[in-house]
Every structure is written in C-alpha cells, then in structure tokens.
Design an enzyme around this catalytic site. Structure first.
Site, PDB file in Angstrom:
ATOM      1  N   LYS A 150      57.988  57.355  39.391  1.00 51.81           N
ATOM      2  CA  LYS A 150      57.555  57.485  37.996  1.00 51.81           C
ATOM      3  C   LYS A 150      56.886  58.834  37.751  1.00 51.81           C
ATOM      4  O   LYS A 150      56.032  59.261  38.532  1.00 51.81           O
ATOM      5  CB  LYS A 150      56.595  56.330  37.665  1.00 51.81           C
ATOM      6  CG  LYS A 150      56.181  56.297  36.219  1.00 51.81           C
ATOM      7  CD  LYS A 150      55.532  54.971  35.853  1.00 51.81           C
ATOM      8  CE  LYS A 150      55.034  54.962  34.424  1.00 51.81           C
ATOM      9  NZ  LYS A 150      56.053  55.304  33.431  1.00 51.81           N
TER      10      LYS A 150
ATOM     11  N   HIS B 130      53.224  50.879  39.778  1.00 47.29           N
ATOM     12  CA  HIS B 130      54.633  51.232  39.545  1.00 47.29           C
ATOM     13  C   HIS B 130      55.284  51.781  40.810  1.00 47.29           C
ATOM     14  O   HIS B 130      54.609  52.158  41.763  1.00 47.29           O
ATOM     15  CB  HIS B 130      54.739  52.290  38.439  1.00 47.29           C
ATOM     16  CG  HIS B 130      54.614  51.715  37.066  1.00 47.29           C
ATOM     17  ND1 HIS B 130      53.415  51.435  36.476  1.00 47.29           N
ATOM     18  CD2 HIS B 130      55.570  51.346  36.161  1.00 47.29           C
ATOM     19  CE1 HIS B 130      53.605  50.927  35.272  1.00 47.29           C
ATOM     20  NE2 HIS B 130      54.909  50.848  35.051  1.00 47.29           N
TER      21      HIS B 130
HETATM   22  N1  LIG Z   1      59.782  51.375  27.339  1.00 47.81           N
HETATM   23  C1  LIG Z   1      60.111  50.687  28.437  1.00 47.81           C
HETATM   24  O1  LIG Z   1      60.259  49.448  28.417  1.00 47.81           O
HETATM   25  C2  LIG Z   1      60.340  51.447  29.694  1.00 47.81           C
HETATM   26  C3  LIG Z   1      60.148  52.793  29.694  1.00 47.81           C
HETATM   27  N2  LIG Z   1      60.438  53.524  30.809  1.00 47.81           N
HETATM   28  C4  LIG Z   1      60.326  54.972  30.640  1.00 47.81           C
HETATM   29  O2  LIG Z   1      61.652  55.500  30.513  1.00 47.81           O
HETATM   30  C5  LIG Z   1      61.692  56.829  31.026  1.00 47.81           C
HETATM   31  C6  LIG Z   1      62.815  56.933  32.040  1.00 47.81           C
HETATM   32  O3  LIG Z   1      62.533  56.109  33.146  1.00 47.81           O
HETATM   33  P1  LIG Z   1      63.585  55.952  34.345  1.00 47.81           P
HETATM   34  O4  LIG Z   1      64.873  55.440  33.818  1.00 47.81           O
HETATM   35  O5  LIG Z   1      62.891  55.202  35.422  1.00 47.81           O
HETATM   36  O6  LIG Z   1      63.747  57.475  34.788  1.00 47.81           O
HETATM   37  P2  LIG Z   1      64.985  58.144  35.568  1.00 47.81           P
HETATM   38  O7  LIG Z   1      64.461  59.434  36.107  1.00 47.81           O
HETATM   39  O8  LIG Z   1      65.614  57.174  36.502  1.00 47.81           O
HETATM   40  O9  LIG Z   1      66.044  58.434  34.393  1.00 47.81           O
HETATM   41  C7  LIG Z   1      65.904  59.406  33.427  1.00 47.81           C
HETATM   42  C8  LIG Z   1      67.283  60.025  33.216  1.00 47.81           C
HETATM   43  O10 LIG Z   1      67.203  60.870  32.078  1.00 47.81           O
HETATM   44  C9  LIG Z   1      67.980  62.020  32.366  1.00 47.81           C
HETATM   45  N3  LIG Z   1      67.585  63.088  31.451  1.00 47.81           N
HETATM   46  C10 LIG Z   1      66.561  63.969  31.552  1.00 47.81           C
HETATM   47  N4  LIG Z   1      66.556  64.800  30.489  1.00 47.81           N
HETATM   48  C11 LIG Z   1      67.589  64.417  29.697  1.00 47.81           C
HETATM   49  C12 LIG Z   1      68.095  64.877  28.446  1.00 47.81           C
HETATM   50  N5  LIG Z   1      67.528  65.901  27.802  1.00 47.81           N
HETATM   51  N6  LIG Z   1      69.174  64.262  27.907  1.00 47.81           N
HETATM   52  C13 LIG Z   1      69.766  63.213  28.559  1.00 47.81           C
HETATM   53  N7  LIG Z   1      69.338  62.755  29.752  1.00 47.81           N
HETATM   54  C14 LIG Z   1      68.253  63.329  30.302  1.00 47.81           C
HETATM   55  C15 LIG Z   1      67.704  62.290  33.843  1.00 47.81           C
HETATM   56  O11 LIG Z   1      68.675  63.156  34.411  1.00 47.81           O
HETATM   57  C16 LIG Z   1      67.751  60.888  34.392  1.00 47.81           C
HETATM   58  O12 LIG Z   1      69.061  60.511  34.781  1.00 47.81           O
HETATM   59  C17 LIG Z   1      60.288  57.098  31.558  1.00 47.81           C
HETATM   60  O13 LIG Z   1      59.526  57.772  30.577  1.00 47.81           O
HETATM   61  C18 LIG Z   1      59.717  55.705  31.791  1.00 47.81           C
HETATM   62  O14 LIG Z   1      58.321  55.676  31.732  1.00 47.81           O
HETATM   63  C19 LIG Z   1      60.891  52.953  31.945  1.00 47.81           C
HETATM   64  C20 LIG Z   1      61.058  51.600  32.024  1.00 47.81           C
HETATM   65  C21 LIG Z   1      60.795  50.727  30.901  1.00 47.81           C
HETATM   66  O1  LIG Z   2      58.553  54.195  34.442  1.00 42.76           O
HETATM   67  C1  LIG Z   2      58.674  52.951  34.466  1.00 42.76           C
HETATM   68  O2  LIG Z   2      59.288  52.360  35.362  1.00 42.76           O
HETATM   69  C2  LIG Z   2      58.066  52.175  33.376  1.00 42.76           C
HETATM   70  N1  LIG Z   2      57.579  52.816  32.360  1.00 42.76           N
HETATM   71  C3  LIG Z   2      56.986  52.253  31.203  1.00 42.76           C
HETATM   72  C4  LIG Z   2      55.546  52.666  31.089  1.00 42.76           C
HETATM   73  O3  LIG Z   2      55.220  53.828  31.394  1.00 42.76           O
HETATM   74  O4  LIG Z   2      54.720  51.847  30.664  1.00 42.76           O
HETATM   75  C5  LIG Z   2      57.240  50.765  31.085  1.00 42.76           C
HETATM   76  C6  LIG Z   2      57.205  50.036  32.388  1.00 42.76           C
HETATM   77  O5  LIG Z   2      55.900  49.988  32.835  1.00 42.76           O
HETATM   78  C7  LIG Z   2      58.137  50.694  33.407  1.00 42.76           C
END
Ligand SMILES: NC(=O)C1=CN([C@@H]2O[C@H](COP(=O)(O)OP(=O)(O)OC[C@H]3O[C@@H](n4cnc5c(N)ncnc54)[C@H](O)[C@@H]3O)[C@@H](O)[C@H]2O)C=CC1
Ligand SMILES: O=C(O)C1=N[C@H](C(=O)O)C[C@H](O)C1
Length: 247
Positions: free
Chosen positions: A135, A131
């Site tokens: 992350k 990743h």
């Molecule tokens: N399920 C999936 O397909 C995917 C899951 N993820 C997961 O999504 C999560 C976020 O990833 P990213 O967008 O890369 O992180 P990021 O750090 O770019 O974005 C997270 C955002 O949430 C905000 N935030 C934090 N606490 C908050 C709250 N209480 N209320 C509202 N906003 C809040 C932060 O200020 C930030 O802008 C991670 O856990 C990641 O692993 C990421 C990509 C795909």
């Molecule tokens: O943090 C990410 O970027 C991602 N998070 C998810 C995970 O923890 O599996 C999904 C994807 O891998 C991207």
C-alpha cells in the site's frame, strides 16, 4: 447496459473491477487501461472506475470531467486542495457526477457509521488500521475518514479533549494525529485491509473491527456506485453512505 471503463485495470483492485463489470448483467466493459495507455480507449464509456494511485487520480479526473464522463473513484489520498480543484472543474461541467469513496466494502461503511454513533459516549478513541505492505498511502483513506467522522461526532456532542498524559515520546509512538484522533498504521505481509476502532471510558471499552478477506468484498459497493452515480443529486459525493441511506 451501462458502459464502463476502468483506470488501473492491471492493478489489484482494477483487475477485480474488470472481472465484476464483465460478470454483471447490466454492465459492459468498454476498456480497461493502465499507466501509459491512451485514455481515448474509454471515450465511449458512461462511467469510469478509477483505482490507480494518489498521484495519478487528479489528472485522470481532469480528463474525465472535461470529457463528460461520470467517475466512481476508489483511489485514496484526497485532501481539501484536491477536492476544491475538483469542485471547480465540476462547476464548468454541471452534467458530470463524481463519487469518491475511500472504502467500497459495505461492512467497512457500516463500521465507520457505527464508530460515529459510538463516539460521543466515550472519553477515548483511537484507530488501528492494518494493510498489505504494497500500500502506497498511510494512514489509509478509510482510517482518515473514520478519524474525521469521529472527530465531527465528538465536536457536535461537545466532548472534552481525550485523556493522554504523554509528555515524552519517540516520534511516531502515538501514531498520526488525524483531526485529533490518533491513527496507527500497520503494514503486514499476508493481510489485505483491516481496521479496528477502539473506544474507552470508565471501566468499559468497545472495539469495532472490520476485515476485508478478499478484494471481491469491495465489488458490490463498486457496482452500486456504477449503477447510481449518474443519478446522484450532487455533482460530488464523498462516501458510499448516501447510496446506503446511512446519513
Ligand atoms: N475505495 C476502496 O474501497 C479501495 C481503495 N483502494 C485504493 O485504490 C488504489 C489502488 O490500489 P491497488 O489496486 O491496491 O493498487 P495497485 O498498485 O495494485 O494498482 C494500481 C494500478 O494503477 C495503475 N496506474 C497508475 N497510474 C495510472 C494512470 N495514470 N492511469 C491508469 N492506470 C494507472 C498502476 O500501474 C497499477 O496497475 C489505492 O489508492 C488504494 O488505497 C484499494 C482497495 C479498496
Ligand atoms: O490500499 C488498499 O488495499 C485499501 N485502500 C483503501 C484505504 O486506503 O482505505 C480501502 C481499503 O482499506 C483497502
């Protein structure tokens, strides 16, 4: 039109969800909020999508469930205690549905599905996830789930322990043990989200690899969740598999 709110709207994933919700013909953005904003802004939403942080998501879910709003959750870091609390909350609000998927990429879900199918045929299975370095959690939610389903498939098939003669090790050299499956987490500038599941048996290996080349790759799955969450039979659905008829 489905009225949608977004938690984490200024983040990498949340910003992409805002774009996808605005672009789709059957969804309408009520509000996108980020850390420090008032949740009241999404009160008119039927569904809220959460891509925030493993430390923030449970508090968001407490509020959403209490306010009768369905949730589509991509945030990772769920463990049994968190899920148990969520089930208790949902029991008090039988009208609410929550979908939590560690990966909304359709190809990523297929990669996990194929890994589970392959698992019983091999002596060894290990996971390498790669990743971007911003992350927060390691190993990834996807790797965690993949390890869980490989382990379950091996148990059901009566597989014996994986061969491994290691008796001397620098801590971490063999990765993390997740449900008996070794998981290795790489954080590399320039990458987005990638995973390779490596299987081996006598004279043969099989590698199943998934690559997300852009965060747009997650949006068809997120929108599928938004469209279907209210009609899901169970209050809590884990993974996108049932929505893709992949069980
Ligand atoms: N399920 C999936 O397909 C995917 C899951 N993820 C997961 O999504 C999560 C976020 O990833 P990213 O967008 O890369 O992180 P990021 O750090 O770019 O974005 C997270 C955002 O949430 C905000 N935030 C934090 N606490 C908050 C709250 N209480 N209320 C509202 N906003 C809040 C932060 O200020 C930030 O802008 C991670 O856990 C990641 O692993 C990421 C990509 C795909
Ligand atoms: O943090 C990410 O970027 C991602 N998070 C998810 C995970 O923890 O599996 C999904 C994807 O891998 C991207």
């Amino acid at each position: 039109m489905i009225k949608v709110g977004v938690f984490g709207a200024d983040g990498r994933m949340g910003a992409e969800v805002v774009k996808a919700v605005n672009a789709a013909e059957d969804t309408e953005l009520v509000a996108g909020i980020d850390a420090g904003d008032e949740r009241e802004a999404v009160r008119g939403a039927e569904v809220v999508v959460d891509f925030t942080h493993p430390d923030a998501v449970m508090d968001n879910l407490r509020w959403l469930v209490a306010n009768g709003i369905h949730a589509v959750v991509g945030t990772t870091g769920f463990d049994e205690p968190k899920l148990a609390e969520l089930r208790e909350l949902l029991a008090k609000h039988p009208e609410v549905r929550v979908l939590i998927a560690p990966n909304f990429g359709i190809a990523a879900v297929l990669m996990m599905h194929f890994a589970a199918k392959a698992a019983p045929y091999f002596d060894s299975a290990e996971i390498v996830e790669l990743h971007h370095p911003n992350k927060a959690d390691a190993p990834s939610g996807t790797a965690h789930r993949t390890a869980g389903i490989i382990s379950q498939a091996r148990r059901q098939a009566g597989s014996t322990a994986m061969p491994d003669a290691t008796t001397s090790e620098i801590e971490g050299a063999r990765g993390a043990d997740v449900d008996g499956v070794h998981v290795h987490a790489l954080r590399i500038a320039g990458l987005i989200a990638h995973q390779e599941v490596i299987f081996g048996t006598h004279g043969e290996t099989l590698k199943i690899r998934h690559d997300s080349m852009s965060r747009e790759s997650f949006m068809p799955g997120v929108l599928l969740g938004v469209r279907r969450v209210a009609g899901l039979p169970d209050q809590l659905t884990l993974g996108l598999e049932p929505l893709l008829d992949l069980e």
